[in-house]
Design an enzyme around this catalytic site. Structure first.
Site, PDB file in Angstrom:
ATOM      1  N   TRP A 110      46.801  37.097 106.474  1.00 55.41           N
ATOM      2  CA  TRP A 110      45.523  36.798 107.136  1.00 55.41           C
ATOM      3  C   TRP A 110      44.361  36.773 106.168  1.00 55.41           C
ATOM      4  O   TRP A 110      43.435  35.975 106.316  1.00 55.41           O
ATOM      5  CB  TRP A 110      45.273  37.750 108.304  1.00 55.41           C
ATOM      6  CG  TRP A 110      46.178  37.438 109.464  1.00 55.41           C
ATOM      7  CD1 TRP A 110      47.168  38.236 109.967  1.00 55.41           C
ATOM      8  CD2 TRP A 110      46.227  36.225 110.234  1.00 55.41           C
ATOM      9  NE1 TRP A 110      47.821  37.589 110.991  1.00 55.41           N
ATOM     10  CE2 TRP A 110      47.264  36.361 111.181  1.00 55.41           C
ATOM     11  CE3 TRP A 110      45.506  35.030 110.215  1.00 55.41           C
ATOM     12  CZ2 TRP A 110      47.591  35.357 112.100  1.00 55.41           C
ATOM     13  CZ3 TRP A 110      45.824  34.022 111.122  1.00 55.41           C
ATOM     14  CH2 TRP A 110      46.854  34.195 112.048  1.00 55.41           C
ATOM     15  N   ASP A 170      38.010  42.082 109.120  1.00 49.58           N
ATOM     16  CA  ASP A 170      38.805  41.498 110.194  1.00 49.58           C
ATOM     17  C   ASP A 170      39.658  42.641 110.735  1.00 49.58           C
ATOM     18  O   ASP A 170      40.635  43.044 110.116  1.00 49.58           O
ATOM     19  CB  ASP A 170      39.676  40.368 109.629  1.00 49.58           C
ATOM     20  CG  ASP A 170      40.621  39.787 110.678  1.00 49.58           C
ATOM     21  OD1 ASP A 170      40.668  40.300 111.816  1.00 49.58           O
ATOM     22  OD2 ASP A 170      41.327  38.814 110.339  1.00 49.58           O
ATOM     23  N   LYS A 191      45.237  41.069 120.428  1.00 48.61           N
ATOM     24  CA  LYS A 191      46.153  42.024 119.818  1.00 48.61           C
ATOM     25  C   LYS A 191      46.018  43.372 120.527  1.00 48.61           C
ATOM     26  O   LYS A 191      46.968  43.882 121.079  1.00 48.61           O
ATOM     27  CB  LYS A 191      45.865  42.193 118.320  1.00 48.61           C
ATOM     28  CG  LYS A 191      45.770  40.884 117.539  1.00 48.61           C
ATOM     29  CD  LYS A 191      47.097  40.186 117.385  1.00 48.61           C
ATOM     30  CE  LYS A 191      46.987  38.744 116.920  1.00 48.61           C
ATOM     31  NZ  LYS A 191      46.390  38.522 115.632  1.00 48.61           N
TER      32      LYS A 191
HETATM   33  C1  LIG Z   1      46.100  37.260 114.857  1.00 46.12           C
HETATM   34  C2  LIG Z   1      45.158  37.469 113.720  1.00 46.12           C
HETATM   35  C3  LIG Z   1      44.248  36.468 113.337  1.00 46.12           C
HETATM   36  C4  LIG Z   1      44.169  35.129 114.024  1.00 46.12           C
HETATM   37  O1  LIG Z   1      43.629  35.256 115.260  1.00 46.12           O
HETATM   38  P1  LIG Z   1      43.328  33.978 116.194  1.00 46.12           P
HETATM   39  O2  LIG Z   1      42.756  34.607 117.386  1.00 46.12           O
HETATM   40  O3  LIG Z   1      44.626  33.276 116.400  1.00 46.12           O
HETATM   41  O4  LIG Z   1      42.353  33.119 115.471  1.00 46.12           O
HETATM   42  C5  LIG Z   1      43.397  36.750 112.294  1.00 46.12           C
HETATM   43  N1  LIG Z   1      43.425  37.940 111.652  1.00 46.12           N
HETATM   44  C6  LIG Z   1      44.283  38.913 111.989  1.00 46.12           C
HETATM   45  C7  LIG Z   1      44.264  40.206 111.237  1.00 46.12           C
HETATM   46  C8  LIG Z   1      45.179  38.702 113.029  1.00 46.12           C
HETATM   47  O5  LIG Z   1      46.047  39.674 113.372  1.00 46.12           O
END
Ligand SMILES: *Cc1c(COP(=O)(O)O)cnc(C)c1O
Length: 360
Positions: free
Chosen positions: A102, A172, A196
């Site tokens: 990511w 993030d 998540k």
């Molecule tokens: C799942 C995830 C993403 C992507 O998320 P989207 O909602 O599909 O854009 C980005 N960063 C992390 C750490 C993730 O787990």
């Protein structure tokens, strides 16, 4: 009705009481005669749902007053572009810490808007650890420092907050937000896709320090300009109303449970059950450095990949689903988000033990 134990990395398991309440309220929310999905986002019912969700999130995370909480769309991947668009503030470069799948995506998107300095990387160890701060090469002129505080695919989590001096720290936190208390004041900006550890896909949460907003690049779409959305209470355009409602129910569930301190205790116990087992068997193996192991996403391998298919098939027949690792790393991955009950982890470990006995 039989609920399975769903170890998906996202969209992921939600708390059963939340789903039950949503089901009960589906056709008639609190005597309004409507489903939340049918409500105008400008109506008093939805405005109350939205305001309560924001207040509860602020309370759970103890968000300081000088931070805005935004409920947006576009996912965490949208933020990979929206963060530089908003936070460059006339600067030319940003620092990124490269820790896995990511962070790589965040870096390649940011490169469209600024010079990216890789301040640290764990690529040399195939992304199995979080680089110690002593070895970071930070640029004091950088607009911000970006980390991925839980790498969902590799299963690497920052259990500490880096010190970036006066440069705003951005994270993030998609896959571990609300899994533990967080010192929000140490960050310039925190973002997370909801699917998540919070609620349904479609909602993206941004917590940003007020003084950092208001200098977006001129090309920034209005709906992705933090200042515009902050001034409109995240309703500059239609918010993902149903996702906000479910997220709000999850916040209430967390408060009732005892807040993030209590949630963390439970998450520590769940992760310990699985890692302790992984560490005392030769049959399974966790590749991640012990001190950096994620409590939320636990990748593991079977000795030799030959039994992977059989493992997944039998797990499925025991009501344990979505255990296949991401295609980029292979093996298995169990995601133990807030809504995964301790019972689910116990059943998983029992199953793994039985599988080992038969095939080890
Ligand atoms: C799942 C995830 C993403 C992507 O998320 P989207 O909602 O599909 O854009 C980005 N960063 C992390 C750490 C993730 O787990």
């Amino acid at each position: 009705m039989a609920r399975i134990f769903n170890f998906s990395a996202g969209p992921a398991v939600l708390p059963e009481p939340v789903l039950r309440q949503a089901a009960e309220e589906m056709l008639d929310w609190h005597g309004s005669g409507m489903s939340v999905m049918e409500m105008s986002h400008r109506g008093k019912e939805f405005i109350a749902i939205h305001a309560r969700a924001e207040a509860d999130l602020r309370e759970l995370l103890a968000v300081p007053k000088n931070y805005k909480v935004l409920f947006l769309q576009g996912g965490a991947a949208g933020q990979f572009a929206i963060v530089p668009m908003n936070l460059l503030r006339g600067r030319k470069a940003a620092d990124y810490v490269h820790t896995g799948y990511w962070s790589k995506k965040a870096i390649s998107e940011a490169k469209r808007y600024c010079k990216v300095n890789i301040a640290a990387s764990s690529e040399d160890g195939k992304f199995t650890y979080a680089p110690r701060q002593g070895r970071w090469k930070l640029d004091p002129e950088a607009a911000y420092v970006h980390i991925t505080s839980n790498e969902t695919i590799e299963g690497v989590e920052f259990h500490w907050i880096p010190d970036t001096g006066g440069v705003p720290l951005v994270t993030d936190a998609s896959s571990h937000i609300l899994s533990r208390p967080l010192d929000v004041g140490r960050f310039g900006l925190i973002y997370a896709g909801a699917q998540k550890n919070i609620g349904p896909a479609g909602l993206t949460i941004v917590v940003v320090r007020e003084d950092l907003i208001g200098q977006a690049l001129p090309v920034t779409p209005g709906v992705f300009d933090y200042k515009v959305q902050a001034e409109a209470d995240s309703m500059s355009n239609t918010p993902p109303t149903y996702a906000v409602y479910i997220a709000g129910l999850v916040f209430q569930w967390l408060k009732k449970l005892g807040g993030l301190g209590k949630m963390e205790e439970i998450n520590v116990a769940k992760a310990k059950l699985l890692y302790d087992y992984l560490d005392q068997t030769e049959f399974y193996h966790s590749p991640v450095a012990k001190e950096d192991r994620s409590r939320m996403n636990v990748p593991f391998r079977l000795r030799g990949d030959r039994l992977d298919g059989e493992f997944l098939k039998q797990a499925e027949s025991h009501g344990l689903t979505q255990l296949k690792g991401h295609r980029s790393v292979g093996g298995m991955r169990a995601s133990l988000y807030n809504a995964m009950p301790v019972e689910g982890v116990k059943v998983l470990v029992d199953f793994m033990r039985g599988f080992e006995r038969k095939h080890g």
